[in-house]
Design a protein around this motif. Structure first.
Motif, PDB file in Angstrom:
ATOM      1  N   ARG A 543       0.838  -1.211   0.000  1.00  0.00           N
ATOM      2  CA  ARG A 543       0.000   0.000   0.000  1.00  0.00           C
ATOM      3  C   ARG A 543       0.869   1.255   0.000  1.00  0.00           C
ATOM      4  O   ARG A 543       0.618   2.216  -0.736  1.00  0.00           O
ATOM      5  CB  ARG A 543      -0.929   0.004   1.229  1.00  0.00           C
ATOM      6  N   VAL A 544       1.935   1.251   0.800  1.00  0.00           N
ATOM      7  CA  VAL A 544       2.793   2.438   0.898  1.00  0.00           C
ATOM      8  C   VAL A 544       3.412   2.752  -0.468  1.00  0.00           C
ATOM      9  O   VAL A 544       3.452   3.909  -0.899  1.00  0.00           O
ATOM     10  CB  VAL A 544       3.895   2.216   1.959  1.00  0.00           C
ATOM     11  N   LEU A 545       3.842   1.732  -1.179  1.00  0.00           N
ATOM     12  CA  LEU A 545       4.506   1.992  -2.468  1.00  0.00           C
ATOM     13  C   LEU A 545       3.505   2.268  -3.579  1.00  0.00           C
ATOM     14  O   LEU A 545       3.778   3.050  -4.491  1.00  0.00           O
ATOM     15  CB  LEU A 545       5.472   0.860  -2.792  1.00  0.00           C
ATOM     16  N   TYR A 546       2.323   1.694  -3.436  1.00  0.00           N
ATOM     17  CA  TYR A 546       1.240   2.038  -4.366  1.00  0.00           C
ATOM     18  C   TYR A 546       0.889   3.515  -4.181  1.00  0.00           C
ATOM     19  O   TYR A 546       0.715   4.248  -5.142  1.00  0.00           O
ATOM     20  CB  TYR A 546       0.034   1.139  -4.087  1.00  0.00           C
ATOM     21  N   ASP A 547       0.837   3.927  -2.917  1.00  0.00           N
ATOM     22  CA  ASP A 547       0.504   5.341  -2.648  1.00  0.00           C
ATOM     23  C   ASP A 547       1.584   6.289  -3.149  1.00  0.00           C
ATOM     24  O   ASP A 547       1.305   7.439  -3.472  1.00  0.00           O
ATOM     25  CB  ASP A 547       0.266   5.574  -1.146  1.00  0.00           C
ATOM     26  N   LEU A 548       2.813   5.820  -3.217  1.00  0.00           N
ATOM     27  CA  LEU A 548       3.863   6.673  -3.794  1.00  0.00           C
ATOM     28  C   LEU A 548       3.586   6.887  -5.290  1.00  0.00           C
ATOM     29  O   LEU A 548       3.997   7.880  -5.873  1.00  0.00           O
ATOM     30  CB  LEU A 548       5.244   6.023  -3.612  1.00  0.00           C
ATOM     31  N   GLY A 549       2.875   5.930  -5.888  1.00  0.00           N
ATOM     32  CA  GLY A 549       2.511   6.075  -7.302  1.00  0.00           C
ATOM     33  C   GLY A 549       2.876   4.881  -8.170  1.00  0.00           C
ATOM     34  O   GLY A 549       2.576   4.883  -9.367  1.00  0.00           O
ATOM     35  N   PHE A 550       3.535   3.882  -7.597  1.00  0.00           N
ATOM     36  CA  PHE A 550       3.812   2.675  -8.385  1.00  0.00           C
ATOM     37  C   PHE A 550       2.486   1.985  -8.748  1.00  0.00           C
ATOM     38  O   PHE A 550       1.537   2.047  -7.966  1.00  0.00           O
ATOM     39  CB  PHE A 550       4.628   1.669  -7.551  1.00  0.00           C
ATOM     40  N   PRO A 551       2.452   1.295  -9.900  1.00  0.00           N
ATOM     41  CA  PRO A 551       1.209   0.585 -10.231  1.00  0.00           C
ATOM     42  C   PRO A 551       0.913  -0.545  -9.241  1.00  0.00           C
ATOM     43  O   PRO A 551      -0.239  -0.934  -9.064  1.00  0.00           O
ATOM     44  CB  PRO A 551       1.455   0.011 -11.631  1.00  0.00           C
ATOM     45  N   MET A 552       1.941  -1.077  -8.612  1.00  0.00           N
ATOM     46  CA  MET A 552       1.757  -2.095  -7.568  1.00  0.00           C
ATOM     47  C   MET A 552       3.000  -2.114  -6.690  1.00  0.00           C
ATOM     48  O   MET A 552       4.067  -1.644  -7.086  1.00  0.00           O
ATOM     49  CB  MET A 552       1.507  -3.473  -8.194  1.00  0.00           C
ATOM     50  N   GLY A 553       2.841  -2.680  -5.505  1.00  0.00           N
ATOM     51  CA  GLY A 553       3.965  -2.758  -4.581  1.00  0.00           C
ATOM     52  C   GLY A 553       4.857  -3.954  -4.902  1.00  0.00           C
ATOM     53  O   GLY A 553       4.553  -4.729  -5.807  1.00  0.00           O
ATOM     54  N   PRO A 554       5.959  -4.116  -4.146  1.00  0.00           N
ATOM     55  CA  PRO A 554       6.930  -5.160  -4.491  1.00  0.00           C
ATOM     56  C   PRO A 554       6.381  -6.583  -4.388  1.00  0.00           C
ATOM     57  O   PRO A 554       6.802  -7.456  -5.148  1.00  0.00           O
ATOM     58  CB  PRO A 554       8.052  -4.947  -3.470  1.00  0.00           C
ATOM     59  N   PHE A 555       5.433  -6.830  -3.452  1.00  0.00           N
ATOM     60  CA  PHE A 555       4.945  -8.209  -3.302  1.00  0.00           C
ATOM     61  C   PHE A 555       3.960  -8.560  -4.419  1.00  0.00           C
ATOM     62  O   PHE A 555       4.013  -9.659  -4.977  1.00  0.00           O
ATOM     63  CB  PHE A 555       4.327  -8.402  -1.914  1.00  0.00           C
ATOM     64  N   ARG A 635       8.347  -8.956  16.666  1.00  0.00           N
ATOM     65  CA  ARG A 635       7.642  -8.158  15.635  1.00  0.00           C
ATOM     66  C   ARG A 635       7.052  -6.883  16.231  1.00  0.00           C
ATOM     67  O   ARG A 635       6.416  -6.924  17.275  1.00  0.00           O
ATOM     68  CB  ARG A 635       6.530  -8.984  14.989  1.00  0.00           C
ATOM     69  N   THR A 636       7.304  -5.748  15.572  1.00  0.00           N
ATOM     70  CA  THR A 636       6.715  -4.490  16.044  1.00  0.00           C
ATOM     71  C   THR A 636       6.067  -3.782  14.861  1.00  0.00           C
ATOM     72  O   THR A 636       6.412  -4.051  13.703  1.00  0.00           O
ATOM     73  CB  THR A 636       7.793  -3.513  16.587  1.00  0.00           C
ATOM     74  N   GLU A 637       5.186  -2.872  15.192  1.00  0.00           N
ATOM     75  CA  GLU A 637       4.525  -2.118  14.126  1.00  0.00           C
ATOM     76  C   GLU A 637       5.538  -1.187  13.448  1.00  0.00           C
ATOM     77  O   GLU A 637       6.347  -0.552  14.145  1.00  0.00           O
ATOM     78  CB  GLU A 637       3.397  -1.287  14.734  1.00  0.00           C
ATOM     79  N   ILE A 638       5.513  -1.138  12.144  1.00  0.00           N
ATOM     80  CA  ILE A 638       6.481  -0.273  11.450  1.00  0.00           C
ATOM     81  C   ILE A 638       5.715   0.873  10.769  1.00  0.00           C
ATOM     82  O   ILE A 638       4.760   0.633  10.031  1.00  0.00           O
ATOM     83  CB  ILE A 638       7.277  -1.072  10.394  1.00  0.00           C
ATOM     84  N   PRO A 639       6.113   2.120  11.060  1.00  0.00           N
ATOM     85  CA  PRO A 639       5.388   3.256  10.450  1.00  0.00           C
ATOM     86  C   PRO A 639       5.538   3.272   8.923  1.00  0.00           C
ATOM     87  O   PRO A 639       6.577   2.844   8.398  1.00  0.00           O
ATOM     88  CB  PRO A 639       6.062   4.494  11.060  1.00  0.00           C
ATOM     89  N   ASP A 640       4.522   3.776   8.246  1.00  0.00           N
ATOM     90  CA  ASP A 640       4.539   3.855   6.773  1.00  0.00           C
ATOM     91  C   ASP A 640       5.776   4.593   6.269  1.00  0.00           C
ATOM     92  O   ASP A 640       6.389   4.221   5.274  1.00  0.00           O
ATOM     93  CB  ASP A 640       3.291   4.593   6.261  1.00  0.00           C
ATOM     94  N   GLU A 641       6.102   5.677   6.980  1.00  0.00           N
ATOM     95  CA  GLU A 641       7.243   6.505   6.570  1.00  0.00           C
ATOM     96  C   GLU A 641       8.530   5.669   6.498  1.00  0.00           C
ATOM     97  O   GLU A 641       9.330   5.797   5.566  1.00  0.00           O
ATOM     98  CB  GLU A 641       7.388   7.645   7.612  1.00  0.00           C
ATOM     99  N   GLU A 642       8.713   4.816   7.515  1.00  0.00           N
ATOM    100  CA  GLU A 642       9.930   3.998   7.526  1.00  0.00           C
ATOM    101  C   GLU A 642       9.909   2.996   6.364  1.00  0.00           C
ATOM    102  O   GLU A 642      10.941   2.743   5.728  1.00  0.00           O
ATOM    103  CB  GLU A 642      10.083   3.259   8.866  1.00  0.00           C
ATOM    104  N   ILE A 643       8.721   2.466   6.079  1.00  0.00           N
ATOM    105  CA  ILE A 643       8.612   1.517   4.957  1.00  0.00           C
ATOM    106  C   ILE A 643       9.043   2.203   3.654  1.00  0.00           C
ATOM    107  O   ILE A 643       9.835   1.673   2.878  1.00  0.00           O
ATOM    108  CB  ILE A 643       7.167   0.979   4.851  1.00  0.00           C
ATOM    109  N   LEU A 644       8.511   3.406   3.474  1.00  0.00           N
ATOM    110  CA  LEU A 644       8.840   4.146   2.252  1.00  0.00           C
ATOM    111  C   LEU A 644      10.354   4.375   2.157  1.00  0.00           C
ATOM    112  O   LEU A 644      10.982   4.112   1.121  1.00  0.00           O
ATOM    113  CB  LEU A 644       8.109   5.492   2.269  1.00  0.00           C
TER     114      LEU A 644
END
Ligand SMILES: NC(=O)c1ccc[n+]([C@@H]2O[C@H](COP(=O)([O-])OP(=O)(O)OC[C@H]3O[C@@H](n4cnc5c(N)ncnc54)[C@H](O)[C@@H]3O)[C@@H](O)[C@H]2O)c1
Length: 736
Positions: A543-555, A635-644
């Protein structure tokens, strides 16, 4: 008139004297010339010819000359009508984009001021159009009182592709001439109309069958309009707008129609707003609204990014050590070895470009399977209405399947696309060397092997290079052209010219493991998988990478490409190629569970009936959580910003290494590679431009923090550090 030299001999483009219609042409005045305009009298018509090669771009100099010529014609009592036409190849390609950043485009006379001068002229002004009338060139025509065009002309408002709206009345006058639905289609898509389409829509008043009688038709129409009295101004026309006022919902319908295609882009919506304004605002307010919108868009980061891409595409054609007059070898026949996933797509590229292509395989079975896949692809295109049955058959007829290796000997350009295995490729190239004619270019589609090693088995390494297509090869527009250490300039120039014929964006790269695009992809997908081990799920990362504008994320992308492809690559890579880097085992585990992605309807996601829509799968979540446990990761929650940042910055960092190693000449080449290879959003200009816009100091600091936490990976590239320290950008960097 200052700036105009007088010449005794008139000089008329396309020789109206030799035209066959009834107009009697008398030269009644001298020709005036400035650097960028020719002005002459023909009968009582003032003929203005734009003469600013190569494309009659409306630079400040041309605008000044045009204003002077128009003023002269308007003030001259001996002139009853005016014709504007283009000298050379076209009417005009529009504004001079290089003036956008400097602000010179805002200096008087601006294009809107000129068009106003035309439209308010007390005598009719007719545009006689050939070649292209684009952007500002088209807008000038809209301000004229009549338009004639030669068959073969293209007329359009492509501003949206540069992230702006037409800024010289195009959004206000176009709907007045052709109606709102047609104007929206044209302005929001940026696609030009043919002269015939434009004529049907009422944009063009008269069509001529050739350029020879174009000016004469223009003169004739101008005189006819002069007979009719005061010219009718486009701004005063309301009948086509009135039709749309009865169905105002068409704007929202149009917004919904483009939502998927225009996701993330600002300019298409700004264009719609301007056309909508034409409906409800008086013309004078409508043009002001359009101009403000134009200025806002011009200054936006999106437009800067899209203009960057425009120039990046042109830059990529300039290659170090390759003179513009380098001989390009003739390619009339091609051959493709291997008709698997890539070979089949590459053969289609040749056929689509009208080039006859031989396809060979190792067994009849494999050949039949490959040809069946090609037929299926063409069939699908026909059933979607994108290709006629006849055209599909004609293209298929250009593909000649054979098991006879010797037939490859006729080809001028051979592309090898067999399994990714060095021994097999060396064997094939040795055989090619013995059967191919002496001028043939021998190319390999390898995605990771050393081109120089492959070239070395032939007696002509200067004729060997890499042509790295992206999957599906008949769809993806990127072509990495891999220059071996001995590849000759002619062979490189031939591959670049071929890439254009195949409608690809060719980017020249040097030899290195995986070349530019995939090399930058690996750290991106590696981080995506680590993030999943640490606490994220594929859905969040995608979702994070789709929101950046890619047609789909890496998975989702991995499911599309096939987890089996990545698995096999990992199995066959030498430890030196992986630099002993750890990778997550989750993808391997999914492969071992038979989850290959879309092709098995299960991969990182499961797929429903259509086989394309990803749905979360508890089995995958379990595998992920079990892996984290095994690795002792809490396992911990990872913020969207860090994912990006964790996905994108290592990709950019690898780009910096590619630059400092001289694998590409400039960072904009890497932007193109990501735009056309992986669908990076055009409105962000490409990953390197995006990094520049974020500020390299920030990218470097973030990478450094990541590296402090994970010392075994994510080390900032020296070039990134250097540019960050110097306050510079990738765009400014040039190889020493
Ligand atoms: N799949 C991708 O996404 C991709 C992308 C870019 C480049 N590549 C590269 O393209 C090449 C082909 O990959 P692919 O995915 O199309 O593989 P593939 O397995 O789909 O096709 C390879 C084909 O080569 C044929 N072949 C094997 N030996 C042969 C021989 N001696 N003569 C003729 N044909 C022979 C096989 O029968 C098979 O049909 C590889 O070098 C790969 O690394 C693949």
């Amino acid at each position: 008139m200052p700036g105009f030299a007088h010449h005794a001999i008139p000089n008329v483009t396309r020789d109206p004297l030799n035209a066959s219609t009834a107009l009697v042409v008398l030269y009644t005045g001298p020709v005036s010339m400035s650097e960028s305009i020719r002005y002459e009298h023909i009968n009582s018509v003032g003929l203005i010819t734009l003469d600013n090669p190569p494309v009659n771009a409306f630079s400040l100099a041309l605008r000044v000359s045009l204003r002077d010529a128009l003023t002269q014609a308007i003030e001259d009592d001996g002139v009853t009508a005016i014709v504007i036409t283009g000298g050379g190849r076209m009417f005009s390609a529009g504004a001079d984009i290089t003036e956008f950043d400097s602000g010179v485009s805002n200096q008087s006379p601006t294009l809107p001021e000129l068009i106003e001068l035309v439209e308010n002229a007390p005598k009719p002004v007719v545009a006689a159009i050939h070649g292209n009338a684009m952007g500002g060139g088209c807008e000038l025509c809209l301000g004229c009182h009549g338009r004639v065009a030669a068959s073969g002309t293209k007329i359009g408002l492509p501003e949206v592709t540069l992230g702006i709206v037409p800024g010289a009345g195009g959004t206000q006058r176009m709907p007045r001439l052709i109606g709102v639905p047609a104007a929206l289609n044209m302005i929001v898509s940026g696609k030009p109309l043919t002269a015939e389409q434009a004529h049907k829509l009422g944009l063009i008043d008269e069509l001529t069958d050739s350029e020879t009688n174009l000016v004469e038709s223009g003169l004739s129409l101008a005189l006819q309009l002069a007979e009719l009295g005061d010219p009718v101004r486009t701004r005063d026309r309301d009948e086509r707008l009135a039709e749309a006022r009865d169905e105002p919902e068409l704007f929202d319908q149009f917004r919904r129609k483009i939502a998927h295609r225009a996701r993330g882009f600002e300019a298409p919506y700004a264009c719609i707003e301007c056309v909508e304004a034409a409906l409800w605002k008086p013309f004078s307010e409508g043009v002001l609204f359009e101009r403000e919108t134009f200025q806002r868009c011009r200054k936006s980061l999106q437009s800067k990014a899209q203009r960057h891409v425009f120039f990046a595409e042109r830059q990529a054609r300039k290659v170090q050590g390759l003179a513009s007059d380098t001989t390009v070898l003739q390619v009339t026949r091609a051959a493709v070895l291997g008709c698997g996933t890539m070979g089949g797509g590459i053969a289609m590229c040749f056929a689509n470009a009208g080039i006859r292509v031989t396809v060979t395989e190792s067994t009849q079975d494999a050949l039949d399977r490959g040809m069946d896949m090609i037929k299926k692809n063409y069939h699908a295109t026909v059933s979607k209405g994108r290709l006629s049955r006849e055209d599909a058959e004609a293209r298929l007829a250009l593909i000649e399947p054979t098991l006879d290796f010797e037939t490859v000997g006729n080809a001028d350009f051979v592309i090898e696309a067999v399994f990714e295995n060095m021994d097999l490729k060396k064997d094939i190239f040795a055989r090619l060397d013995s059967v191919c004619h002496s001028n043939a270019v021998l190319a390999t589609n390898t995605s990771s092997l050393d081109i120089n090693d492959i070239a070395a088995v032939t007696s002509r390494p200067e004729q060997v290079l890499g042509t790295h297509f992206f999957s599906p090869a008949n769809v993806m527009r990127l072509l990495e052209i891999v220059r071996g250490s001995q590849t000759s300039p002619e062979v490189l120039a031939t591959a670049m010219s071929l890439s254009q014929r195949l409608q690809k964006v060719g980017v020249v790269v040097g030899v290195c493991d995986s070349f530019a695009a995939n090399r930058m992809l690996y750290p991106y997908t590696r981080q995506a998988e680590f993030l999943v081990e640490e606490g994220a799920l594929p859905e969040q990362v995608d979702r994070v990478l789709y929101d950046l504008g890619f047609p789909m994320g890496p998975f989702a992308m991995s499911d599309l490409a096939g987890l089996d492809v990545g698995y096999k690559i990992r199995q066959h890579r030498e430890p030196s190629q992986t630099k002993n880097l750890r990778h997550s085992t989750i993808a391997d585990q999914l492969y071992e569970l038979g989850r290959y992605g879309q092709k098995t309807r299960a991969g990182w996601y499961q797929y429903g009936e259509d086989g394309r829509t990803p749905v979360s799968d508890p089995e995958v979540t379990q595998t992920i959580i079990a892996t984290s446990e095994k690795l002792g990761i809490d396992r911990t929650e990872i913020p969207d910003e860090e994912i990006l940042q964790r996905c994108m910055y290592p990709l950019i960092n690898e780009g910096a290494r590619i630059l400092e190693e001289g694998i590409v000449e400039r960072s904009s080449d890497l932007d193109l590679v990501w735009l056309y290879g992986y669908g990076f959003p055009r409105y962000r200009g490409g990953p390197m431009f995006w990094a520049d816009s974020l500020g390299l100091a920030h990218v470097y600091e973030t990478m450094k923090n990541f590296h402090d936490i994970h010392p075994d990976w994510l080390e900032p590239a020296p070039l990134l550090e250097q540019l960050a320290r110097e306050g510079k950008t990738f765009g400014e960097w040039r190889a020493p």
